[in-house]
Design a protein around this motif. Structure first.
Motif, short mmCIF file in Angstrom:
data_model
loop_
_atom_site.label_atom_id
_atom_site.label_comp_id
_atom_site.label_asym_id
_atom_site.label_seq_id
_atom_site.Cartn_x
_atom_site.Cartn_y
_atom_site.Cartn_z
N LEU A 138 0.85 -1.19 0.00
CA LEU A 138 0.00 0.00 0.00
C LEU A 138 0.88 1.24 0.00
O LEU A 138 1.99 1.23 0.55
CB LEU A 138 -0.89 0.03 1.24
N ILE A 139 0.40 2.30 -0.62
CA ILE A 139 1.09 3.58 -0.63
C ILE A 139 0.44 4.46 0.43
O ILE A 139 -0.79 4.56 0.50
CB ILE A 139 1.00 4.25 -2.01
N LEU A 140 1.27 5.08 1.25
CA LEU A 140 0.76 5.94 2.31
C LEU A 140 0.12 7.19 1.71
O LEU A 140 0.77 7.98 1.06
CB LEU A 140 1.91 6.34 3.24
N THR A 141 -1.19 7.29 1.88
CA THR A 141 -1.96 8.45 1.39
C THR A 141 -2.86 8.94 2.51
O THR A 141 -3.07 8.24 3.51
CB THR A 141 -2.85 8.06 0.19
N ASP A 142 -3.40 10.13 2.34
CA ASP A 142 -4.34 10.67 3.32
C ASP A 142 -5.56 9.74 3.47
O ASP A 142 -6.07 9.55 4.57
CB ASP A 142 -4.80 12.07 2.92
N GLU A 143 -6.01 9.16 2.35
CA GLU A 143 -7.17 8.25 2.38
C GLU A 143 -6.86 7.00 3.19
O GLU A 143 -7.71 6.52 3.96
CB GLU A 143 -7.59 7.86 0.96
N LEU A 144 -5.66 6.47 3.04
CA LEU A 144 -5.26 5.28 3.79
C LEU A 144 -5.16 5.60 5.28
O LEU A 144 -5.62 4.82 6.12
CB LEU A 144 -3.94 4.73 3.27
N ILE A 145 -4.58 6.72 5.60
CA ILE A 145 -4.47 7.13 7.00
C ILE A 145 -5.86 7.28 7.61
O ILE A 145 -6.12 6.78 8.71
CB ILE A 145 -3.66 8.44 7.13
N ALA A 146 -6.76 7.95 6.90
CA ALA A 146 -8.13 8.14 7.40
C ALA A 146 -8.83 6.79 7.60
O ALA A 146 -9.49 6.57 8.62
CB ALA A 146 -8.92 9.02 6.44
N ALA A 147 -8.67 5.89 6.64
CA ALA A 147 -9.32 4.57 6.76
C ALA A 147 -8.72 3.77 7.91
O ALA A 147 -9.45 3.06 8.62
CB ALA A 147 -9.17 3.81 5.44
N SER A 148 -7.42 3.88 8.11
CA SER A 148 -6.77 3.13 9.19
C SER A 148 -7.20 3.63 10.56
O SER A 148 -7.33 2.84 11.49
CB SER A 148 -5.25 3.24 9.05
N THR A 149 -7.42 4.92 10.68
CA THR A 149 -7.87 5.45 11.97
C THR A 149 -9.32 5.10 12.24
O THR A 149 -9.74 5.08 13.39
CB THR A 149 -7.66 6.98 12.07
#
Length: 152
Positions: A138-149
């Motif tokens: 996975l590439i670290l993106t704002d969307e991934l960070i938001a989904a992970s939180t």
């Protein structure tokens, strides 16, 4: 060798690597089926793996054992990873080139009939053979960070 014991403890193996020649490092990434891993879980897995490897002794010479969670920009190693993380940006490197290319980046659309479905940055839909994946993450993106939180 460690997968059955991990499963008994309620964990799944994500990736195992042995690197280094002079100083070897055995890295194990594991998680619960829901994708979580705690520090206590890493400690528990480390103790179990250490005990198992002490008995079986499959690695010649000294090595350091590292147990970790896959992390937010995790590697994608299992077919279910390509389904679970559909909708997020990924990098995929293949063993064999497809259309003259081995490295791809784009939005993961899932997995169909053992083919990774990817939407490239230019809007082209690609199909890459899962069996030829050398590395994917996975590439670290704002969307991934938001989904992970949110616990996705």
């Amino acid at each position: 060798m460690i997968t059955p014991s991990l499963a008994d403890m309620g964990y799944e193996l994500v990736r195992i690597t042995l690197t280094g020649s002079e100083k070897k490092i055995l890295q194990i990434m594991a998680e619960k089926p829901d994708g979580t891993m705690t520090i206590e879980g890493c400690t528990e897995v480390s103790r179990m793996v250490s005990a198992l490897l002490d008995v079986e002794d499959p690695i010649a010479g000294a090595y350091d054992l590292e147990v970790s969670s896959p992390g937010i920009d995790r590697p994608l190693t299992r077919q279910k990873d390509f389904e679970r993380w559909s909708g997020f940006e990924v990098k995929v490197e293949l063993e064999q080139a497809v259309d003259g290319q081995r490295r791809y980046r784009g939005k993961l659309l899932g997995l169909e009939a053992e083919m990774i479905q990817l939407l490239s940055d230019d809007g082209t839909r690609l199909e890459l053979p899962f069996s030829d994946v050398r590395k994917a993450k996975l590439i670290l993106t704002d969307e991934l960070i938001a989904a992970s939180t949110r616990g996705t």
